[in-house]
Design a protein around this motif. Sequence first.
Motif, PDB file in Angstrom:
ATOM      1  N   GLU A  66     -11.710  -3.369 -17.705  1.00 57.99           N
ATOM      2  CA  GLU A  66     -10.531  -2.508 -17.673  1.00 57.99           C
ATOM      3  C   GLU A  66     -10.909  -1.040 -17.484  1.00 57.99           C
ATOM      4  O   GLU A  66     -10.214  -0.297 -16.793  1.00 57.99           O
ATOM      5  N   VAL A  67     -12.020  -0.626 -18.086  1.00 58.76           N
ATOM      6  CA  VAL A  67     -12.494   0.745 -17.875  1.00 58.76           C
ATOM      7  C   VAL A  67     -12.764   0.976 -16.389  1.00 58.76           C
ATOM      8  O   VAL A  67     -12.354   2.002 -15.823  1.00 58.76           O
ATOM      9  N   GLN A  68     -13.441   0.024 -15.755  1.00 61.66           N
ATOM     10  CA  GLN A  68     -13.745   0.176 -14.328  1.00 61.66           C
ATOM     11  C   GLN A  68     -12.465   0.212 -13.485  1.00 61.66           C
ATOM     12  O   GLN A  68     -12.356   0.969 -12.520  1.00 61.66           O
ATOM     13  N   GLU A  69     -11.504  -0.590 -13.854  1.00 60.61           N
ATOM     14  CA  GLU A  69     -10.217  -0.611 -13.151  1.00 60.61           C
ATOM     15  C   GLU A  69      -9.519   0.738 -13.244  1.00 60.61           C
ATOM     16  O   GLU A  69      -8.998   1.262 -12.243  1.00 60.61           O
ATOM     17  N   ILE A  70      -9.506   1.318 -14.424  1.00 57.03           N
ATOM     18  CA  ILE A  70      -8.856   2.615 -14.636  1.00 57.03           C
ATOM     19  C   ILE A  70      -9.527   3.701 -13.811  1.00 57.03           C
ATOM     20  O   ILE A  70      -8.859   4.495 -13.127  1.00 57.03           O
ATOM     21  N   LEU A  71     -10.854   3.751 -13.837  1.00 55.59           N
ATOM     22  CA  LEU A  71     -11.578   4.791 -13.108  1.00 55.59           C
ATOM     23  C   LEU A  71     -11.408   4.636 -11.602  1.00 55.59           C
ATOM     24  O   LEU A  71     -11.215   5.626 -10.881  1.00 55.59           O
ATOM     25  N   ALA A  72     -11.459   3.406 -11.109  1.00 52.11           N
ATOM     26  CA  ALA A  72     -11.319   3.185  -9.667  1.00 52.11           C
ATOM     27  C   ALA A  72      -9.941   3.580  -9.167  1.00 52.11           C
ATOM     28  O   ALA A  72      -9.794   4.119  -8.070  1.00 52.11           O
ATOM     29  N   ASN A 228     -20.673 -11.287  -7.138  1.00 50.67           N
ATOM     30  CA  ASN A 228     -20.102 -11.226  -5.802  1.00 50.67           C
ATOM     31  C   ASN A 228     -18.870 -12.102  -5.612  1.00 50.67           C
ATOM     32  O   ASN A 228     -18.031 -11.811  -4.757  1.00 50.67           O
ATOM     33  N   THR A 229     -18.760 -13.150  -6.382  1.00 49.86           N
ATOM     34  CA  THR A 229     -17.642 -14.068  -6.182  1.00 49.86           C
ATOM     35  C   THR A 229     -16.444 -13.749  -7.073  1.00 49.86           C
ATOM     36  O   THR A 229     -15.327 -14.185  -6.782  1.00 49.86           O
ATOM     37  N   ASN A 230     -16.651 -12.998  -8.151  1.00 46.00           N
ATOM     38  CA  ASN A 230     -15.518 -12.583  -8.977  1.00 46.00           C
ATOM     39  C   ASN A 230     -14.768 -11.430  -8.322  1.00 46.00           C
ATOM     40  O   ASN A 230     -15.366 -10.580  -7.660  1.00 46.00           O
ATOM     41  N   ALA A 231     -13.478 -11.386  -8.528  1.00 45.88           N
ATOM     42  CA  ALA A 231     -12.676 -10.267  -8.028  1.00 45.88           C
ATOM     43  C   ALA A 231     -13.089  -8.988  -8.740  1.00 45.88           C
ATOM     44  O   ALA A 231     -13.303  -8.979  -9.951  1.00 45.88           O
ATOM     45  N   SER A 232     -13.196  -7.908  -7.979  1.00 45.42           N
ATOM     46  CA  SER A 232     -13.626  -6.632  -8.549  1.00 45.42           C
ATOM     47  C   SER A 232     -12.488  -5.936  -9.283  1.00 45.42           C
ATOM     48  O   SER A 232     -11.372  -5.839  -8.762  1.00 45.42           O
ATOM     49  N   PRO A 233     -12.746  -5.395 -10.471  1.00 47.15           N
ATOM     50  CA  PRO A 233     -11.719  -4.587 -11.142  1.00 47.15           C
ATOM     51  C   PRO A 233     -11.252  -3.409 -10.303  1.00 47.15           C
ATOM     52  O   PRO A 233     -10.104  -2.981 -10.422  1.00 47.15           O
ATOM     53  N   ALA A 234     -12.120  -2.891  -9.450  1.00 50.15           N
ATOM     54  CA  ALA A 234     -11.734  -1.755  -8.602  1.00 50.15           C
ATOM     55  C   ALA A 234     -10.603  -2.125  -7.656  1.00 50.15           C
ATOM     56  O   ALA A 234      -9.745  -1.289  -7.344  1.00 50.15           O
ATOM     57  N   VAL A 235     -10.585  -3.365  -7.188  1.00 48.91           N
ATOM     58  CA  VAL A 235      -9.510  -3.815  -6.294  1.00 48.91           C
ATOM     59  C   VAL A 235      -8.160  -3.715  -7.012  1.00 48.91           C
ATOM     60  O   VAL A 235      -7.172  -3.231  -6.444  1.00 48.91           O
ATOM     61  N   PHE A 236      -8.125  -4.136  -8.256  1.00 51.37           N
ATOM     62  CA  PHE A 236      -6.874  -4.044  -9.012  1.00 51.37           C
ATOM     63  C   PHE A 236      -6.538  -2.591  -9.323  1.00 51.37           C
ATOM     64  O   PHE A 236      -5.365  -2.197  -9.288  1.00 51.37           O
ATOM     65  N   GLY A 237      -7.541  -1.782  -9.614  1.00 51.03           N
ATOM     66  CA  GLY A 237      -7.280  -0.372  -9.883  1.00 51.03           C
ATOM     67  C   GLY A 237      -6.650   0.333  -8.713  1.00 51.03           C
ATOM     68  O   GLY A 237      -5.666   1.082  -8.869  1.00 51.03           O
ATOM     69  N   VAL A 238      -7.158   0.109  -7.509  1.00 44.30           N
ATOM     70  CA  VAL A 238      -6.596   0.734  -6.310  1.00 44.30           C
ATOM     71  C   VAL A 238      -5.210   0.172  -6.019  1.00 44.30           C
ATOM     72  O   VAL A 238      -4.290   0.911  -5.627  1.00 44.30           O
ATOM     73  N   ALA A 239      -5.032  -1.132  -6.208  1.00 40.52           N
ATOM     74  CA  ALA A 239      -3.722  -1.747  -5.948  1.00 40.52           C
ATOM     75  C   ALA A 239      -2.651  -1.190  -6.887  1.00 40.52           C
ATOM     76  O   ALA A 239      -1.542  -0.835  -6.448  1.00 40.52           O
ATOM     77  N   TYR A 240      -2.966  -1.081  -8.174  1.00 43.80           N
ATOM     78  CA  TYR A 240      -1.988  -0.523  -9.115  1.00 43.80           C
ATOM     79  C   TYR A 240      -1.711   0.955  -8.821  1.00 43.80           C
ATOM     80  O   TYR A 240      -0.574   1.422  -8.978  1.00 43.80           O
ATOM     81  N   ALA A 241      -2.720   1.691  -8.388  1.00 43.75           N
ATOM     82  CA  ALA A 241      -2.498   3.088  -8.011  1.00 43.75           C
ATOM     83  C   ALA A 241      -1.533   3.177  -6.835  1.00 43.75           C
ATOM     84  O   ALA A 241      -0.673   4.073  -6.782  1.00 43.75           O
ATOM     85  N   ALA A 242      -1.648   2.232  -5.889  1.00 43.88           N
ATOM     86  CA  ALA A 242      -0.730   2.217  -4.750  1.00 43.88           C
ATOM     87  C   ALA A 242       0.698   1.918  -5.197  1.00 43.88           C
ATOM     88  O   ALA A 242       1.666   2.477  -4.645  1.00 43.88           O
ATOM     89  N   LEU A 243       0.848   1.063  -6.205  1.00 36.76           N
ATOM     90  CA  LEU A 243       2.193   0.779  -6.722  1.00 36.76           C
ATOM     91  C   LEU A 243       2.803   2.026  -7.356  1.00 36.76           C
ATOM     92  O   LEU A 243       4.016   2.266  -7.236  1.00 36.76           O
TER      93      LEU A 243
END
Length: 348
Positions: A66-72, A228-243
């Motif tokens: 979650e920390v990585q998601e927030i920062l991304a 490599n096969t798990n979804a990156s928290p950064a992907v969710f961070g950028v997606a939520y920022a777009a929302l």
Amino acid sequence: MTSAPHPLLATARTLADGLLAPQAARVDQEGVPVSHIEAIRRSGLLGVSAPVEYGGAGAPDTVAREVQEILAGACCSTWFVQTQHHTPVRMLAQTDLPVRERLLRALATGELLAGIAFAHVRVFPRVPVRATAERGGWRFDGAVPWYTGWGLNDVMLLAGVTEADEVVFAFTEAREQAGLRASEPMRLAALTASRTVSLALDGLWLPDESVVLRTPQKQFALIDLPRNTNASPAVFGVAYAALRVLEDAGEPETAEALRGPLDEVRGQAYALAGHPVPHERVAERLALKTRSYDLMRTATTAAVVAGGGRATALDGTAQRLFREGMFLLVQGQTAEVRRAHLEALAKS
């Protein structure tokens, strides 16, 4: 957000809202400043997963994700520089070699910032960097195609492959030295700000005391698989920022329609990332990863559409998120991930 409350989550949100997001447009054009790195050092976030006895927080992986998601979501360039740090910390925490006592506390407390130079090992059987035992240490020769954070990092974790197909991981200072030369910073369509270079290695010698891990390439590939096969928290961070951009543009209904599927995939992906056997259920991990890409791409595209022509201005948040999303499509990509993604795109 689904993880239990933790003090570092509040720290990450304060840093994201007060510093990273307000300056993200400038950073995107000018580069990650030393002041951003110093703020992250002071925050304690660099030790989120480090052992408490070495000055870290010892937080669970749910918090670290979650920390990585927030920062991304706040500043993807700054996120990308600091995210390199956490793999060296984890590797040091898992070894009993002398380098642990020399470096782990300094990395856990943020006194030192680490970068990584081992993505090239994933292209095996090609060997961009060869490691050779020599004089009570290891000689590294070849080329590191990508190294992020040059000029910001203090140390780097370098890997090479031996003639016997053993991967050798060792630490060195992140600076030019005998046998190590850096290119000029790369100009990229996204994350140019992350100070990414290539490294030329010509007889770089590192002592045995700098080694953190030696492992057969096949074993490393198994350990590396979930990264490599798990979804990156950064992907969710950028997606939520777009929302959030959509909501600010007066399109809350569109944002809400996308939020439900995004929340669902995020929950499934994070649950699977916590599976006790990290190299199992690979097909399911890849399916969730490609689905997260789809949702991020849709969210960032919608943000651009909602902004109209003004969204393409270089100081616009929508276009920056769109470009950052493009970068995340290939960040840490392996042949297996690429094939799964392309097959999913062909069916869509």
